[in-house]
Design a protein around this motif. Structure first.
Motif, short mmCIF file in Angstrom:
data_model
loop_
_atom_site.label_atom_id
_atom_site.label_comp_id
_atom_site.label_asym_id
_atom_site.label_seq_id
_atom_site.Cartn_x
_atom_site.Cartn_y
_atom_site.Cartn_z
N LEU A 280 33.61 40.73 43.76
CA LEU A 280 32.95 39.67 43.00
C LEU A 280 33.55 38.32 43.40
O LEU A 280 34.75 38.20 43.58
CB LEU A 280 33.15 39.89 41.50
N PRO A 281 32.69 37.30 43.54
CA PRO A 281 33.20 35.98 43.92
C PRO A 281 34.15 35.45 42.86
O PRO A 281 33.85 35.47 41.67
CB PRO A 281 31.93 35.12 44.01
N GLY A 282 35.32 34.98 43.29
CA GLY A 282 36.27 34.38 42.36
C GLY A 282 37.22 35.36 41.73
O GLY A 282 38.32 35.01 41.34
N ILE A 283 36.80 36.62 41.61
CA ILE A 283 37.65 37.61 40.94
C ILE A 283 38.25 38.58 41.94
O ILE A 283 39.36 39.06 41.77
CB ILE A 283 36.83 38.40 39.88
N GLY A 284 37.52 38.83 43.00
CA GLY A 284 37.96 39.82 43.97
C GLY A 284 37.46 41.19 43.58
O GLY A 284 36.61 41.32 42.70
N GLU A 285 38.00 42.20 44.24
CA GLU A 285 37.53 43.54 43.95
C GLU A 285 38.12 44.03 42.63
O GLU A 285 39.31 43.94 42.40
CB GLU A 285 37.94 44.49 45.08
N ILE A 286 37.24 44.51 41.77
CA ILE A 286 37.70 45.03 40.48
C ILE A 286 38.20 46.46 40.70
O ILE A 286 37.54 47.25 41.37
CB ILE A 286 36.55 45.04 39.46
N PRO A 287 39.38 46.78 40.15
CA PRO A 287 39.86 48.17 40.30
C PRO A 287 38.85 49.16 39.74
O PRO A 287 38.23 48.91 38.71
CB PRO A 287 41.15 48.18 39.47
N VAL A 288 38.70 50.27 40.44
CA VAL A 288 37.74 51.31 40.03
C VAL A 288 37.97 51.70 38.58
O VAL A 288 37.03 51.88 37.81
CB VAL A 288 37.92 52.57 40.91
N GLN A 289 39.24 51.80 38.20
CA GLN A 289 39.57 52.33 36.87
C GLN A 289 39.08 51.40 35.76
O GLN A 289 38.65 51.86 34.71
CB GLN A 289 41.08 52.54 36.75
N LEU B 157 46.43 55.71 33.00
CA LEU B 157 47.52 56.37 33.72
C LEU B 157 47.15 56.52 35.20
O LEU B 157 47.99 56.32 36.08
CB LEU B 157 47.77 57.75 33.10
N ASN B 158 45.89 56.83 35.43
CA ASN B 158 45.42 56.94 36.81
C ASN B 158 45.64 55.63 37.55
O ASN B 158 46.19 55.61 38.66
CB ASN B 158 43.93 57.31 36.78
N TYR B 159 45.26 54.53 36.92
CA TYR B 159 45.43 53.21 37.56
C TYR B 159 46.90 52.94 37.84
O TYR B 159 47.28 52.57 38.96
CB TYR B 159 44.85 52.12 36.66
#
Lengths: 324, 371
Positions: A280-289, B157-159
């Protein structure tokens, strides 16, 4: 027709697919709770339905027979819940949890015994699955801007159970609000003593409500294993039963708001799959979790912030004991 | 004496035993369905759980974990709450234990253990306090919120294990091994020092912590003012409020304590056995705690006995899965479900006939005396 437009259409399409079992389960929970029976066992009944549908569909090579089996099995568990809670005044949450845990173990156990597979049933193909239907006219409408792609991507292409669900939900709503049975059902969830005084059996009404609840959960289960996926997988409901319950509470035990809540949860889930790996622009990649947590976090926030003290049917969760 | 005039032993022992027996009979039917001999399965199960010293060690190791989660569910039950979130609270408790052990792991274990217990209880307690707060202040039902918190705990916990706490240079999402100095002594090590030779098992000093916890829970619930307030809230919220008790405070206290107990599971699993934090170490024990609490009638002594029963089922069940290929540990989950069904939801099913039987007997006795 920009790419964004198509993306939005695909997102809505995915929302519909995810929402179907949620909607069925939420309506199942609504029928149960409006009659005064709390059913936390939606999860287990769906999972039982999913296993029965996949097992029968694999053996008989017929998705329809699988659907029938799912409904029968799910309704049996609904009767068990009614037997424990209505006939024997058992704790409704405990009974629901017992069914959830029992089914979570029973499915994989039987899968190993019957198919020799670890926690799954054989992969379904051909007549064993409900596949997407191309509705008529989709090619004829295709050249028309806006309507063409919307029809092709969102309206057409779903499996028959999606359309069946769209047909069933208004019928359930009508049943609750526009029939004599529905009136009594709502009354028994609010004031069972009054219903009893009127000479109507409280237990019989609650049993019937649970049967309907089981019926709807059975379809939801069959959808998961024979339409959405191609076979049963251990714990494949993955909390959908609980999310449905939350959607029902968020929808204040009423059909239209419940549908809206289910669509919201389904949209969060569809978005979750789409957002994975997107920068996402400005935020970067959001963690999957973070994205995976969306539906669950949303549920907690909605229940805490917006519903506040939700007014459940008054007699919901309380066993009915005649003339105390 | 209970309300229906039953002798105490009937209420506390006979009825739960009858319910348990029916649950096990039905489990036997499932075994038949799977195509095996239930009697042979039972023999293999009992042998697997108690056949040798190291098998007994495994049984008691599982018992330890289940005492914690069983007590957690029981404490919440006494306040009229259903804590289904033991699983998530245990995971977050594990995070607390791991943080203590990774930063202070060079301390000798008698110093480290109280700190790790504190970490487990604070972290686990917090994870349950939030749903408790939401129930007390916002009216969102703990049954739903604790389930959501289970999912959120697993994802969190995964993260943390994938992105933050992972052992540098490794691929597996788990922390580095805790320093040796802080490892809790195993039972077989202690016994060997005393001259008894036994095979190795993960049973460790946490077993004693579990027994202590059960004693403290009893003291808290029945001998303290807060415990009284908690039980009053559970028995009748309106009456409690009328008596000057704040139900909201009791609810938050009960949930925090319940979560703290569930968090202690991590002392046994993470600090006592695996010596590192890994994914999914709670392995469903949070849910089994429900069965343990129901079977044990929410009393600490009952919880210990029920935990022993389920510990034996776990250990015997995994040996069984070894012996009979058509068996998996899922069978143990089936038995759990049946026990929750018969000891919890259907507990009244045999109560009526038993009550009728004892009423009849007490009515006959005076007549016999007169004759």
């Amino acid at each position: 027709m920009g790419e964004t437009f198509l993306l939005i259409l695909l997102l809505i399409d995915a929302t519909v697919r995810v929402a179907t079992p949620l909607l069925l389960a939420a309506f199942a929970g609504m029928v149960a709770e409006r009659s005064g029976v709390v059913d936390i066992g939606l999860e287990g009944k769906m999972l039982a339905g999913a296993f029965a549908a996949a097992a029968v569909a694999a053996v008989a090579n017929s998705a329809w027979l699988g659907l029938g089996a799912a409904i029968v099995v799910s309704m049996s568990f609904a009767l068990l819940h009614a037997y424990a809670c209505v006939t024997h005044n058992g704790n409704q949450v405990v009974s629901g949890m017992a069914i959830n845990i029992l089914v979570a173990g029973l499915g994989p156990t039987l899968a190993v015994a019957w198919f020799g597979l670890n926690g799954i049933t054989p992969a379904l193909e051909g007549a064993g699955r409900f596949i997407g239907l191309n509705l008529p006219m989709s090619e004829w409408l295709a050249p028309i801007p806006l309507i063409g792609p919307v029809y092709a991507e969102v309206v057409s292409g779903h499996n028959i159970l999606v359309y069946l669900t769209i047909a069933i939900l208004p019928l359930v709503a009508l049943l609750i609000y526009r029939t004599r049975f529905g009136l009594r059902l709502r009354a028994v969830g609010e004031n069972p003593h009054a219903v009893d005084t009127a000479g109507i059996s409280v237990a019989a009404l609650r049993y019937r409500a649970m049967l309907l609840c089981g019926f709807l959960c059975g379809i939801a289960g069959a959808y998961l294993s024979t339409a959405h996926a191609a076979g049963f997988v251990r714990d494949m409901t993955a909390g959908k039963g609980y999310l449905a319950l939350a959607a029902m509470i968020f929808g204040k035990w009423k059909p239209v708001p419940t549908v809206a809540a289910c669509l919201l949860f389904a949209f969060a889930d569809a978005l979750q799959i789409r957002l994975q790996g997107v920068v996402l622009p400005g935020i970067g990649e959001i963690p999957v979790q973070v994205i995976q947590a969306l539906p669950y976090a949303l549920t907690v926030i909605l229940l805490a912030g917006f519903v506040g003290r939700a007014v459940a049917p008054k007699a919901s969760g309380i066993p009915y004991v005649k003339d105390k | 004496m209970t309300g229906d005039g039953l002798p105490r032993w009937v209420d506390l022992a006979l009825i739960p035993l009858v319910n348990l027996l029916v649950a096990l009979l039905l489990a036997g039917v499932v075994v038949l369905l799977v195509g095996e001999n239930p009697w042979e399965a039972l023999k293999a199960l009992v042998w697997g759980a108690f056949g040798s010293w190291d098998q007994i060690g495994y049984t008691l190791f599982y018992t330890t974990s289940l005492v914690f989660t069983g007590l957690a569910v029981a404490v919440a039950f006494h306040c009229g709450l259903f804590n289904i979130g033991g699983e998530g609270q245990a995971l977050i408790g594990g995070l607390g234990v791991a943080l203590v052990c990774l930063t202070l792991g060079d301390l000798p274990w008698p110093l480290l253990l109280p700190l790790a217990i504190l970490g487990a209880m604070l972290f686990g307690g917090f994870w349950a306090f939030v749903p408790g707060y939401l129930q007390a202040e916002r009216g969102s039902h703990t049954v739903i919120t604790t389930i959501m918190f289970n999912f959120l705990a697993a994802i969190l916990l995964n993260y943390l294990l994938v992105e933050v706490l992972i052992e540098p240079g490794q691929q597996v999402p788990q922390t580095a091994r805790f320093p040796d100095a802080g490892h809790l002594p195993y039972a077989h090590e202690v016994l060997r020092a005393l001259g008894v030779r036994t095979g190795p098992s993960p049973l460790n000093v946490t077993f004693l912590v579990a027994l202590l916890a059960a004693g403290l829970v009893w003291l808290f619930l029945w001998r303290s003012r807060w415990g009284y307030e908690l039980r009053s809230t559970g028995a009748n919220e309106q009456a409690a409020r009328y008596g000057g008790i704040s139900p909201g405070r009791s609810i938050m206290l009960a949930m925090a304590l319940s979560g703290a107990l569930a968090g202690l599971l991590a002392i046994n699993e993470v600090m006592g056995s695996q010596h590192r934090l890994m994914l999914g170490f709670s392995a469903g024990f949070g849910f089994t705690g429900i069965a343990v609490a129901l079977m044990g009638r929410n009393h600490p002594v009952g919880v210990i006995l029920a935990a022993l029963l389920f510990g034996a089922l776990y250990q015997g069940g995994s040996e069984l899965a070894f012996e009979i290929p058509t068996f998996t540990s899922d069978m143990v989950v089936v038995i759990q479900g049946l026990v929750i069904l018969f000891c919890g939801a259907l507990e009244n099913i045999f109560r009526r006939p038993i009550v009728a039987f004892f009423r009849q007997r007490t009515r006959e006795t005076p007549q016999e005396a007169a004759a």
